[in-house]
Design a protein around this motif. Structure first.
Motif, PDB file in Angstrom:
ATOM      1  N   ASP A  86       0.816  -1.220   0.000  1.00 11.10           N
ATOM      2  CA  ASP A  86       0.000   0.000   0.000  1.00 11.10           C
ATOM      3  C   ASP A  86       0.848   1.269   0.000  1.00 11.10           C
ATOM      4  N   ILE A  87       1.965   1.236   0.689  1.00 10.89           N
ATOM      5  CA  ILE A  87       2.843   2.413   0.739  1.00 10.89           C
ATOM      6  C   ILE A  87       3.411   2.710  -0.641  1.00 10.89           C
ATOM      7  N   SER A  88       3.883   1.650  -1.324  1.00 12.91           N
ATOM      8  CA  SER A  88       4.411   1.829  -2.681  1.00 12.91           C
ATOM      9  C   SER A  88       3.336   2.350  -3.623  1.00 12.91           C
ATOM     10  N   LEU A  89       2.121   1.835  -3.489  1.00 15.82           N
ATOM     11  CA  LEU A  89       1.022   2.282  -4.346  1.00 15.82           C
ATOM     12  C   LEU A  89       0.685   3.746  -4.073  1.00 15.82           C
ATOM     13  N   ASP A  90       0.648   4.138  -2.814  1.00 12.37           N
ATOM     14  CA  ASP A  90       0.358   5.532  -2.481  1.00 12.37           C
ATOM     15  C   ASP A  90       1.437   6.465  -3.019  1.00 12.37           C
ATOM     16  N   GLU A  91       2.707   6.061  -2.922  1.00 14.81           N
ATOM     17  CA  GLU A  91       3.798   6.869  -3.471  1.00 14.81           C
ATOM     18  C   GLU A  91       3.662   6.988  -4.989  1.00 14.81           C
ATOM     19  N   LEU A  92       3.310   5.883  -5.629  1.00 11.66           N
ATOM     20  CA  LEU A  92       3.132   5.890  -7.078  1.00 11.66           C
ATOM     21  C   LEU A  92       1.983   6.820  -7.476  1.00 11.66           C
ATOM     22  N   LYS A  93       0.886   6.775  -6.727  1.00 13.27           N
ATOM     23  CA  LYS A  93      -0.243   7.656  -7.013  1.00 13.27           C
ATOM     24  C   LYS A  93       0.179   9.120  -6.932  1.00 13.27           C
ATOM     25  N   GLN A  94       0.907   9.457  -5.877  1.00 11.56           N
ATOM     26  CA  GLN A  94       1.337  10.841  -5.697  1.00 11.56           C
ATOM     27  C   GLN A  94       2.252  11.284  -6.831  1.00 11.56           C
ATOM     28  N   ARG A  95       3.206  10.415  -7.222  1.00  8.28           N
ATOM     29  CA  ARG A  95       4.113  10.752  -8.318  1.00  8.28           C
ATOM     30  C   ARG A  95       3.357  10.882  -9.628  1.00  8.28           C
ATOM     31  N   TRP A  96       2.362  10.018  -9.823  1.00 11.69           N
ATOM     32  CA  TRP A  96       1.584  10.032 -11.054  1.00 11.69           C
ATOM     33  C   TRP A  96       0.761  11.314 -11.166  1.00 11.69           C
ATOM     34  N   VAL A  97       0.121  11.705 -10.073  1.00 12.13           N
ATOM     35  CA  VAL A  97      -0.655  12.940 -10.073  1.00 12.13           C
ATOM     36  C   VAL A  97       0.265  14.145 -10.262  1.00 12.13           C
ATOM     37  N   LYS A  98       1.414  14.127  -9.591  1.00 10.25           N
ATOM     38  CA  LYS A  98       2.369  15.230  -9.699  1.00 10.25           C
ATOM     39  C   LYS A  98       2.906  15.360 -11.132  1.00 10.25           C
ATOM     40  N   ALA A  99       3.010  14.216 -11.840  1.00  7.56           N
ATOM     41  CA  ALA A  99       3.499  14.222 -13.223  1.00  7.56           C
ATOM     42  C   ALA A  99       2.412  14.652 -14.209  1.00  7.56           C
ATOM     43  N   GLY A 100       1.227  14.971 -13.715  1.00  8.13           N
ATOM     44  CA  GLY A 100       0.156  15.445 -14.585  1.00  8.13           C
ATOM     45  C   GLY A 100      -0.745  14.341 -15.106  1.00  8.13           C
ATOM     46  N   ARG A 101      -0.783  13.222 -14.408  1.00 10.72           N
ATOM     47  CA  ARG A 101      -1.639  12.085 -14.775  1.00 10.72           C
ATOM     48  C   ARG A 101      -1.413  11.617 -16.212  1.00 10.72           C
ATOM     49  N   PRO A 102      -0.161  11.254 -16.562  1.00  9.55           N
ATOM     50  CA  PRO A 102       0.093  10.768 -17.923  1.00  9.55           C
ATOM     51  C   PRO A 102      -0.624   9.445 -18.166  1.00  9.55           C
ATOM     52  N   SER A 103      -0.798   9.098 -19.413  1.00  8.98           N
ATOM     53  CA  SER A 103      -1.483   7.864 -19.782  1.00  8.98           C
ATOM     54  C   SER A 103      -0.712   6.660 -19.238  1.00  8.98           C
ATOM     55  N   ILE A 104      -1.397   5.834 -18.475  1.00 10.96           N
ATOM     56  CA  ILE A 104      -0.764   4.646 -17.901  1.00 10.96           C
ATOM     57  C   ILE A 104      -0.541   3.599 -18.978  1.00 10.96           C
ATOM     58  N   ALA A 105      -1.411   3.589 -19.971  1.00  8.19           N
ATOM     59  CA  ALA A 105      -1.308   2.603 -21.044  1.00  8.19           C
ATOM     60  C   ALA A 105      -0.036   2.812 -21.857  1.00  8.19           C
ATOM     61  N   ASP A 106       0.486   4.019 -21.873  1.00  8.85           N
ATOM     62  CA  ASP A 106       1.683   4.318 -22.644  1.00  8.85           C
ATOM     63  C   ASP A 106       2.918   3.985 -21.819  1.00  8.85           C
TER      64      ASP A 106
END
Length: 118
Positions: A86-106
């Motif tokens: 869960d900690i890794s997932l939460d960190e990933l979510k924060q980084r993903w949002v901070k990066a501007g929510r890029p396409s995960i499929a790419d």
């Protein structure tokens, strides 16, 4: 259960809310599923050596895998659990949002490459 979820009024898609961490970004269920897939890919990359050790141990074995490869299996599982929690997932979510929510499929996106390397 990982998180309490509820339907946001007037919005489409499920949103996950983690009660313990109020500052965490909310993401749609589909987005979180993509992030979980990315997290698992990263774990496989990071645990490549322990996987290789386990696969070398199990080669040519059948029943004896249970006791002969117990330590290498435990090491591989420990490594995978360190990178898929869960900690890794939460960190990933924060980084993903901070990066501007890029396409995960790419998977060739700058975010995915930098995340898999880090």
């Amino acid at each position: 259960a990982r998180a309490a979820c509820g339907r946001a009024l007037g919005m489409s898609g499920w949103r996950f809310r983690t009660p313990a961490a109020e500052g965490d970004p909310e993401v749609l269920r589909k987005e979180e599923e993509g992030l979980i897939t990315l997290m698992k890919e990263r774990a496989l990359v990071r645990c490549r050596e322990t996987q290789k050790d386990y696969y070398e141990c199990v080669k040519g074995r059948t029943i004896s895998i249970a006791w002969a490869c117990r330590d290498t299996a435990a090491a591989m599982n420990d490594c995978l659990h360190q990178h898929t929690n869960d900690i890794s997932l939460d960190e990933l979510k924060q980084r993903w949002v901070k990066a501007g929510r890029p396409s995960i499929a790419d998977r060739d996106s700058r975010f995915a490459k930098s995340y898999l390397k880090s």
